[in-house]
Design a protein around this motif. Structure first.
Motif, short mmCIF file in Angstrom:
data_model
loop_
_atom_site.label_atom_id
_atom_site.label_comp_id
_atom_site.label_asym_id
_atom_site.label_seq_id
_atom_site.Cartn_x
_atom_site.Cartn_y
_atom_site.Cartn_z
N TYR A 140 0.81 -1.22 0.00
CA TYR A 140 0.00 0.00 0.00
C TYR A 140 0.85 1.27 0.00
O TYR A 140 0.37 2.33 -0.41
CB TYR A 140 -0.93 0.02 1.22
N VAL A 141 2.08 1.21 0.49
CA VAL A 141 2.86 2.43 0.66
C VAL A 141 4.05 2.50 -0.30
O VAL A 141 4.87 3.41 -0.21
CB VAL A 141 3.38 2.57 2.11
N GLU A 142 4.16 1.55 -1.22
CA GLU A 142 5.30 1.55 -2.14
C GLU A 142 5.43 2.85 -2.90
O GLU A 142 6.53 3.31 -3.20
CB GLU A 142 5.16 0.41 -3.14
N ASN A 143 4.29 3.45 -3.21
CA ASN A 143 4.29 4.67 -4.03
C ASN A 143 4.26 5.94 -3.19
O ASN A 143 4.17 7.03 -3.72
CB ASN A 143 3.07 4.62 -4.97
N PHE A 144 4.33 5.80 -1.87
CA PHE A 144 4.29 6.98 -1.00
C PHE A 144 5.64 7.70 -1.03
O PHE A 144 6.70 7.07 -0.96
CB PHE A 144 3.97 6.59 0.44
N ASP A 145 5.57 9.01 -1.10
CA ASP A 145 6.79 9.82 -1.01
C ASP A 145 6.99 10.35 0.40
O ASP A 145 8.09 10.33 0.94
CB ASP A 145 6.71 10.99 -2.01
N SER A 146 5.90 10.83 1.01
CA SER A 146 5.99 11.32 2.39
C SER A 146 4.62 11.28 3.04
O SER A 146 3.59 11.33 2.35
CB SER A 146 6.54 12.76 2.43
N VAL A 147 4.62 11.20 4.36
CA VAL A 147 3.37 11.25 5.14
C VAL A 147 3.62 12.18 6.32
O VAL A 147 4.56 11.98 7.10
CB VAL A 147 2.96 9.86 5.66
N THR A 148 2.80 13.20 6.45
CA THR A 148 2.98 14.18 7.52
C THR A 148 1.65 14.49 8.20
O THR A 148 0.58 14.27 7.62
CB THR A 148 3.58 15.50 6.98
N ALA A 149 1.75 15.03 9.41
CA ALA A 149 0.57 15.46 10.16
C ALA A 149 0.80 16.91 10.59
O ALA A 149 1.37 17.17 11.67
CB ALA A 149 0.35 14.55 11.37
N PRO A 150 0.38 17.88 9.78
CA PRO A 150 0.58 19.29 10.12
C PRO A 150 -0.08 19.68 11.44
O PRO A 150 0.40 20.57 12.15
CB PRO A 150 -0.06 20.04 8.95
N LYS A 160 4.46 9.44 -5.19
CA LYS A 160 5.41 9.68 -6.28
C LYS A 160 4.70 9.78 -7.62
O LYS A 160 5.16 10.46 -8.53
CB LYS A 160 6.43 8.54 -6.32
N ALA A 161 3.62 9.04 -7.74
CA ALA A 161 2.78 9.07 -8.94
C ALA A 161 1.34 8.98 -8.48
O ALA A 161 1.07 8.53 -7.36
CB ALA A 161 3.13 7.89 -9.86
N PRO A 162 0.40 9.43 -9.29
CA PRO A 162 -1.01 9.30 -8.88
C PRO A 162 -1.34 7.85 -8.50
O PRO A 162 -0.87 6.91 -9.14
CB PRO A 162 -1.77 9.73 -10.14
N GLN A 163 -2.14 7.69 -7.46
CA GLN A 163 -2.48 6.35 -6.97
C GLN A 163 -3.98 6.28 -6.78
O GLN A 163 -4.55 6.94 -5.90
CB GLN A 163 -1.73 6.07 -5.65
N ALA A 164 -4.62 5.43 -7.58
CA ALA A 164 -6.08 5.37 -7.59
C ALA A 164 -6.67 4.73 -6.35
O ALA A 164 -7.86 4.87 -6.09
CB ALA A 164 -6.54 4.62 -8.83
N SER A 165 -5.86 4.02 -5.58
CA SER A 165 -6.38 3.27 -4.44
C SER A 165 -6.26 4.03 -3.12
O SER A 165 -6.32 3.41 -2.06
CB SER A 165 -5.63 1.93 -4.33
N MET A 166 -6.15 5.35 -3.17
CA MET A 166 -5.91 6.12 -1.94
C MET A 166 -7.13 6.17 -1.01
O MET A 166 -7.01 6.62 0.13
CB MET A 166 -5.44 7.53 -2.29
N PRO A 452 -9.18 -3.50 -6.60
CA PRO A 452 -8.37 -4.60 -7.14
C PRO A 452 -6.87 -4.40 -7.02
O PRO A 452 -6.10 -5.31 -7.34
CB PRO A 452 -8.78 -4.61 -8.62
N ASP A 453 -6.44 -3.23 -6.57
CA ASP A 453 -5.00 -2.93 -6.62
C ASP A 453 -4.17 -3.95 -5.83
O ASP A 453 -3.11 -4.37 -6.29
CB ASP A 453 -4.75 -1.52 -6.07
N TYR A 454 -4.65 -4.32 -4.65
CA TYR A 454 -3.84 -5.19 -3.79
C TYR A 454 -3.59 -6.54 -4.44
O TYR A 454 -2.45 -7.00 -4.53
CB TYR A 454 -4.52 -5.37 -2.44
N ILE A 455 -4.65 -7.19 -4.93
CA ILE A 455 -4.46 -8.54 -5.47
C ILE A 455 -3.66 -8.50 -6.77
O ILE A 455 -2.89 -9.42 -7.06
CB ILE A 455 -5.82 -9.25 -5.64
#
Length: 604
Positions: A140-150, A160-166, A452-455
């Motif tokens: 699920y996080v392979e395409n993540f660049d960063s995660v923050t909590a302002p 890093k790229a658009p991800q349809a399964s967000m 379907p992204d996971y499978i």
């Protein structure tokens, strides 16, 4: 970031679990029956691999986790569309690279600490930065660049790229103030109640006895409102027959994974109701076409003739899934096609008649003849090395389907000149051998999610294991065309175009035959209607109750007549069943106890 897995250290956890088991499996009934109230007792015929949500991959284990920790979003009970969870709303930037989630105010952990966006940021960041925390949800996080909590109520994820399964991140959010103190995922304490007992879901883990019992208490502060029951128990049984007997004796309230015979018998049993639904799992025959690691180093001992796609396609044509559905499943299933089950129609792909590997022994024989695999004097075909084509068929000795379907497969492949030898062994051995590539054919299966992204991700080259023994890839499939289609669907936000790409990817998988999807089993469940009036199904009215993509089924459990069994504990019969299961576990302990227990069709 490449998704990696580690399995060697898992051994230490399981050994520790076995030690706990030896220390105290036979708890006096009086000690167990210490709580009152409305209790839902659920029979569990699968083992729990972990309660640690970073590691849990068994369907049984992830089900417990779904009761315990909330998700940002989750599939709705009504129709599986994304519904608010910990995130009450979300938005994305015009370029689809930045997602902002508004975290619900007023939610508390069970120890009184507030649930904030920092907990969510910690959870995802831990998976991104700790290789050993990626076992269950790394894809699920392979395409993540960063995660923050302002701030406490805002979570920002940049990809890093658009991800349809967000809006379909099936990742339980854990409390930072608890898990930040767990330095090593290999530490057995991460499966203990002091750690996993702090949650914010509808139920909270209060007791865990490996191979015996997981006890959960209703969360009085759950943000959706307290459940109608006080306690949820998952009680282990060694097989479905023992679980069914417990249901008949009113020792448990709910059982699933029934055989067709059990289901038909229970239909007319007094005080019992049944539920049949389309399943979210597919059952397959794995074909070892060349097991390999991410480094492309071959592993295992699969027969080399299976590297020839023409042989795999001929095998597919020699099988008759409809007969398996009719004769083995008693009609409670549907012949397979793509790896997204028919219960998710938007993404399900069914091969057209012109492309389907219809049961046709003559066509299978012709394809093998044309591919250059002649029959020897004994009628068995020979490979390029001059050796007869002899394959091993691996299956679970404890499983009704494997016992009965294996005879059909042996007969069908024998008819096209391929000799098959059944090897029905323990769950543990099936798991070990398939994950290490030591098989030719094997019965398996996977649970899928509405998105379907996971499978699909489990079939990509990136999912190949880094070390033998990992289950990161379902069938060791690695194909450039499939990867291209997967990458395209994962970044496509137009529903229609994405569905088309998902179906193209499944068609490519079908054509290359790394496995044959045999069928989609119906979900067959039964419960004590004299104890419980209703449960919430997913999707509404027609779906399954247990092992949902969410917690709706048991969270919505409604006691009959305002009261359930009322015991709050385990009956003597239940403890006898548990004891029998423990004896079996101990009997096959020793070397088996040191391995991670995971049967292929338990995975999710």
């Amino acid at each position: 970031m490449r998704f990696r897995r580690r399995t060697r250290w898992v051994k230490s956890i399981t050994v520790a679990g076995a030690a706990l088991l030896v220390a105290g499996p036979f708890v006096p009934a009086a000690q167990a029956q210490q709580q009152g109230g409305k209790v839902l007792r659920v029979a569990l015929v699968q083992e729990i691999d972990h309660l640690n949500p970073f590691l849990a991959s068994f369907a049984s284990s992830t089900m417990v986790g779904r009761m315990t920790w909330e998700f940002l979003t989750l599939p709705s009970a009504e129709d599986n569309t994304p519904a608010p969870g910990l995130a009450e709303s979300w938005s994305t930037s015009p370029d689809k690279l930045t997602w902002t989630y508004k975290i619900r105010d007023g939610v508390k952990w069970s120890d009184g600490q507030p649930v904030t966006a920092k907990d969510a940021a910690y959870t995802f960041t831990r998976i991104m930065t700790d290789e050993n925390a990626q076992e269950a949800n790394g894809t699920y996080v392979e395409n993540f660049d960063s995660v923050t909590a302002p701030d406490d109520h805002t979570l920002v994820i940049r990809t890093k790229a658009p991800q349809a399964s967000m809006t379909a991140l099936d990742v339980p959010i854990v409390p930072e103030h608890i898990w930040s103190h767990q330095a090593a995922m290999s530490d057995p304490v991460t499966d203990s109640v002091p750690v996993v007992g702090v949650g914010d879901g509808p139920f909270l883990i209060s007791e865990y006895r490996p191979n015996e019992l997981v006890r959960l208490k209703a969360n009085p502060d759950y943000w959706r409102g307290r459940a109608k029951i006080d306690e949820l128990q998952f009680i282990s049984y060694k097989n479905s027959e023992a679980a069914v007997n417990a249901l008949k004796n009113n020792e448990v309230d709910f059982v699933n994974r029934l055989t067709s015979t059990q289901f038909d018998t229970l239909k007319n049993a007094p005080g019992i109701a049944t539920n049949q639904a389309g399943g979210r799992r597919y059952r397959e025959l794995m074909i070892n076409h060349g097991a390999q690691l991410l480094s492309r180093q071959p592993i295992g001992d699969g027969n080399p003739v299976l590297k020839d796609v023409r042989v795999r396609q001929a095998i597919a044509r020699a099988l008759d899934p409809q007969t398996l559905v009719d004769k083995v499943l008693g009609g409670y299933g549907q012949p397979g096609g793509g790896i997204v089950p028919a219960s998710f129609p938007a993404y399900h792909w069914d091969p057209p008649a012109s492309a389907r590997y219809a049961f046709d022994p003559a066509a299978a024989n012709a394809q093998l003849d044309q591919a250059g695999y002649p029959r020897g004097n004994d009628g068995i075909r020979v490979g390029p090395d001059g050796k007869p084509i002899e394959l091993r068929l691996l299956g679970r000795a404890s499983e009704d389907f494997a016992q009965r379907a294996s005879d059909y497969v042996v007969s069908w492949l024998g008819a096209v000149g391929i000799r098959v030898t059944k090897q029905l062994v323990s769950d543990n051995e099936v798991d070990q051998r398939t994950n290490e590539g030591n098989y030719d054919l094997a019965f398996s299966g996977w649970g899928t999610s509405p998105d379907p992204d996971y499978i699909l991700s489990k079939q990509t080259c990136a999912a190949l294991p880094t070390v033998p023994g990992s289950s990161s890839s379902t069938a060791f499939f690695c194909d450039a065309d499939f990867d291209r289609l997967y990458a395209a669907e994962s970044t496509e936000f137009d529903p229609g175009q994405r569905a088309n790409l998902v179906k193209q990817a499944q068609a490519r998988y079908y054509d290359q035959v790394p496995s044959v999807v045999l069928d989609y089993d119906n979900v067959l469940e039964a419960y004590r209607s004299d104890n419980f009036a209703s449960f919430t199904k997913q999707p509404a009215n027609t779906g399954q109750i247990m092992e949902q993509s969410g917690y709706w089924g048991f969270y919505g459990a409604t006691p009959a007549g305002g009261g359930a069994n009322g015991s709050g504990g385990l009956s003597p019969g239940a403890w006898i069943g548990i004891a029998a299961g423990v004896v079996v576990v101990l009997a096959i302990g020793g070397t088996a106890a040191g391995r991670r227990r995971k049967s292929a069709d338990d995975q999710e």
